[in-house]
Design an enzyme around this catalytic site. Structure first.
Site, PDB file in Angstrom:
ATOM      1  N   TYR A  64      16.012 -55.043  -3.357  1.00 24.97           N
ATOM      2  CA  TYR A  64      15.527 -56.418  -3.555  1.00 24.97           C
ATOM      3  C   TYR A  64      16.147 -57.297  -2.473  1.00 24.97           C
ATOM      4  CZ  TYR A  64      13.697 -54.858  -8.012  1.00 24.97           C
ATOM      5  OH  TYR A  64      12.973 -54.190  -8.972  1.00 24.97           O
TER       6      TYR A  64
ATOM      7  N   ASN B 221      15.656 -43.823 -14.462  1.00 24.51           N
ATOM      8  CA  ASN B 221      15.656 -45.034 -13.617  1.00 24.51           C
ATOM      9  C   ASN B 221      17.091 -45.427 -13.282  1.00 24.51           C
ATOM     10  OD1 ASN B 221      14.445 -47.665 -12.573  1.00 24.51           O
ATOM     11  ND2 ASN B 221      15.950 -48.414 -14.047  1.00 24.51           N
ATOM     12  N   GLU B 222      17.358 -45.649 -12.012  1.00 24.31           N
ATOM     13  CA  GLU B 222      18.653 -46.180 -11.534  1.00 24.31           C
ATOM     14  C   GLU B 222      19.829 -45.611 -12.325  1.00 24.31           C
ATOM     15  OE1 GLU B 222      18.500 -50.497 -11.195  1.00 24.31           O
ATOM     16  OE2 GLU B 222      17.132 -50.357  -9.500  1.00 24.31           O
TER      17      GLU B 222
ATOM     18  N   GLU C 212      10.823 -49.496  -6.206  1.00 24.05           N
ATOM     19  CA  GLU C 212      11.070 -50.909  -6.537  1.00 24.05           C
ATOM     20  C   GLU C 212      11.373 -51.630  -5.237  1.00 24.05           C
ATOM     21  OE1 GLU C 212      13.684 -51.923  -9.800  1.00 24.05           O
ATOM     22  OE2 GLU C 212      13.027 -50.165 -10.933  1.00 24.05           O
TER      23      GLU C 212
ATOM     24  N   GLN D   6       7.659 -56.663  -9.447  1.00 22.77           N
ATOM     25  CA  GLN D   6       6.731 -56.042 -10.373  1.00 22.77           C
ATOM     26  C   GLN D   6       5.371 -56.705 -10.178  1.00 22.77           C
ATOM     27  OE1 GLN D   6       8.334 -55.648 -14.361  1.00 22.77           O
ATOM     28  NE2 GLN D   6      10.356 -55.122 -13.585  1.00 22.77           N
TER      29      GLN D   6
ATOM     30  N   GLU E 122       6.926 -53.263 -16.053  1.00 28.43           N
ATOM     31  CA  GLU E 122       8.004 -52.892 -16.984  1.00 28.43           C
ATOM     32  C   GLU E 122       7.887 -53.708 -18.263  1.00 28.43           C
ATOM     33  OE1 GLU E 122      11.930 -53.210 -15.292  1.00 28.43           O
ATOM     34  OE2 GLU E 122      12.921 -52.631 -17.160  1.00 28.43           O
TER      35      GLU E 122
HETATM   36  O1  AHR Z   1      12.594 -54.706 -11.653  1.00 30.30           O
HETATM   37  C1  AHR Z   1      13.632 -55.258 -12.392  1.00 30.30           C
HETATM   38  C2  AHR Z   1      14.808 -54.333 -12.595  1.00 30.30           C
HETATM   39  O2  AHR Z   1      15.477 -54.138 -11.380  1.00 30.30           O
HETATM   40  C3  AHR Z   1      14.471 -52.946 -13.060  1.00 30.30           C
HETATM   41  O3  AHR Z   1      14.383 -52.865 -14.441  1.00 30.30           O
HETATM   42  C4  AHR Z   1      15.624 -52.131 -12.576  1.00 30.30           C
HETATM   43  O4  AHR Z   1      15.276 -50.802 -12.309  1.00 30.30           O
HETATM   44  C5  AHR Z   1      16.101 -52.867 -11.341  1.00 30.30           C
HETATM   45  O5  AHR Z   1      17.476 -53.020 -11.321  1.00 30.30           O
END
Ligand code: AHR
Length: 502
Positions: free
Chosen positions: A247, A175-176, A295, A352, A30
């Site tokens: 995450y 995205n999201e 992600e 990432q 990104e």
């Molecule tokens: O990967 C970091 C961020 O986490 C991304 O930009 C977003 O899509 C997510 O919330």
């Protein structure tokens, strides 16, 4: 003296879950912090080539063998004007990136990304801005990338030095978009309508593309999983994949539960797989839509939804994690889940790849491979062909978050074409070795070729520029093959990959 703990893993190469999609080993880059700028592209680095690309970073990424690379975001995507990033560099605008409140110089854009993909031997997975972007912007970008020269946007690409189309196959529809933090956030139905119209135009330009719809951005947001149902119902017939993001962290310092996180990953996939089945049935549809976990990673330092960074500087060092052994063991389990869920999960992009929540860190002069680099590399290299439904008999341990969990977390693959068989084993115990009997039920392997191991005694041990080899993959003793079985000892806090020739 207490008896060593025993476990048994039964494999049968006829007990197949599904072919493993190679795209499960993909990455995400990104325009955020120092991922693109100072990570991938850094003309001031002594490692940069004539185009400013870091040769050492490219080599490390090549070793991870990412099959696709998602780009350019992320939250950045939802405010990105892709036309800023093409054409002569000196004419490209500097802009404020509102997502990460940084300065975007636009010195790296679509054409530079395509060149980077070619050099790291991966394929682009592009995304269109459905925040501030219009469906026309999305259509124009497809034309720029995939149409033969002869019309406006394809001619711009040719004028920028690329006569032939890039033929980008994978495209994310925003995205999201469920997240209030997203630039141009939409309610599910509004997103569904916009994504549908964008998808229509994009497909009319190039019917061969594969589209990824935005799913919920996590499984704690209140709109989950209703968002997924609504968005899918609007777009089912036009899309191929539905995205999933997650995450993980061990903020509450509960390593026993952290090391059992595969339970949470599987539950998340199961809910969304159920949502896919529900929408398919409701639409009386014959087509399949798969999951794209585009992600995923362990993350501690990501700015939250109420983030205020306001540095307004170029490439600020955001979310540069230091990964330790326990993080590497969670990453290995996550990859185990990808194999175990390979019937519904077909794409996964590690978020990432450089500097931001990444297996690779850089300074201008140096590069560091973090602990998580090694399980990623081993899976990417060894998991091929079909995922096997392995039977595991293992002692249990108690966790606060998931109750009793097996000490071993296992997956396996077999590639009939090459005869390559791999078994991936995480020992979650913080104290005990396990004596593991591997049993090939339907045929005796010809040879155990190698055993690779990532292990240590301290779950918090991490690599640093001064000590880069604290947590790496080591060769381990190859056990004697006794007909259809072999016995090996897996130490506590370890990830073991057994490479066999069938
Ligand atoms: O990967 C970091 C961020 O986490 C991304 O930009 C977003 O899509 C997510 O919330």
């Amino acid at each position: 003296m207490s008896t060593p703990l025993q476990a048994r893993i039964d494999l049968d190469t006829r007990r197949v879950i599904s072919p493993i999609s190679p795209l499960l080993f993909s990455g995400f880059a990104e325009h955020m912090g120092r991922c693109i700028y100072e990570g991938i592209y850094d003309p001031a680095s002594p490692h940069a080539d004539a185009n400013g690309l870091r040769q050492d970073v490219l080599a490390a990424l090549r070793e991870l063998n990412f099959r696709a690379m998602r780009y350019p975001g992320g939250n950045f995507l939802s405010g990105y004007r892709w036309e800023d990033g093409i054409g002569p560099r000196e004419q490209r605008p500097r802009r404020r990136d509102l997502a990460w409140q940084s300065i975007e110089t636009n010195q790296f854009g679509t054409d530079e990304f395509m060149a980077f993909c070619e050099l790291v031997n991966t394929q682009p997975m592009m995304a269109v801005n459905l925040g501030t972007g219009t469906i026309q912007d999305a259509a124009n970008l497809i034309e720029y990338c995939n149409a033969p020269a002869g019309t406006l946007y394809a001619d711009k690409r040719a004028a920028n030095g690329h006569a032939d189309p890039y033929s980008v196959k994978y495209w994310c529809l925003g995205n999201e978009m469920d997240g209030p933090w997203q630039i141009g956030h939409l309610e599910a139905a509004a997103y569904g309508l916009k994504a549908r119209e964008a998808a229509k135009l994009m497909r009319w330009h190039d019917p061969s593309i594969q589209l990824v719809l935005c799913g919920s951005s996590n499984n704690v947001i209140p709109s989950y999983p209703e968002w997924d149902r609504v968005a899918l119902e609007h777009c089912w017939d036009l899309i191929d994949y539905h995205s999933i993001h997650y995450y993980a962290d061990n903020r509450d310092e509960d390593t026993a539960s952290f090391l059992a996180l595969s339970a949470a990953f599987e539950a998340y996939v199961d809910t969304l797989a159920g949502t896919l089945r529900y929408v398919k049935a409701k639409q009386r549809s014959k087509k399949e839509v798969y999951l794209s976990w585009d992600e995923w990673n362990v993350a501690y330092k990501l700015p939250g939804p109420d983030k205020v960074i306001r540095e307004w500087s170029e490439a600020p060092p955001i979310a540069e994690e230091v990964y330790n052994l326990e993080d590497a063991l969670v990453i290995a389990q996550w990859l185990n889940v990808f194999l175990r869920k390979s019937d519904v999960l077909k794409i996964a992009c590690l978020a990432q790849v450089v500097n931001i929540i990444a297996p690779i860190l850089t300074t201008r002069e140096a590069l560091l491979k973090q602990s998580i680099y090694y399980p990623l590399m081993l899976f990417s290299r060894l998991a091929a062909g079909d995922a096997l439904d392995v039977r595991v008999r293992s002692p249990f341990y108690t966790t606060r978050k998931f109750g009793d969990m097996p000490l071993l977390d296992v997956s396996a693959s077999v590639d009939e074409a090459s005869g390559q068989n791999a078994v991936f084993i995480v020992n979650r115990s913080q104290t005990d070795s396990l004596t593991v009997t591997l049993n090939w039920q339907d045929r005796a392997p010809q040879q155990i070729k190698a055993v690779h191991r990532v292990a240590g005694s301290d779950p918090k041990a991490a690599n640093s520029y001064a000590y880069p080899n604290q947590i790496v993959a080591h060769p381990a003793a190859v056990p004697r093959l006794d007909g259809r079985s072999a016995t090996l000892i897996v130490p506590p806090l370890s990830f073991t990959a057994v490479e066999t020739l069938l």
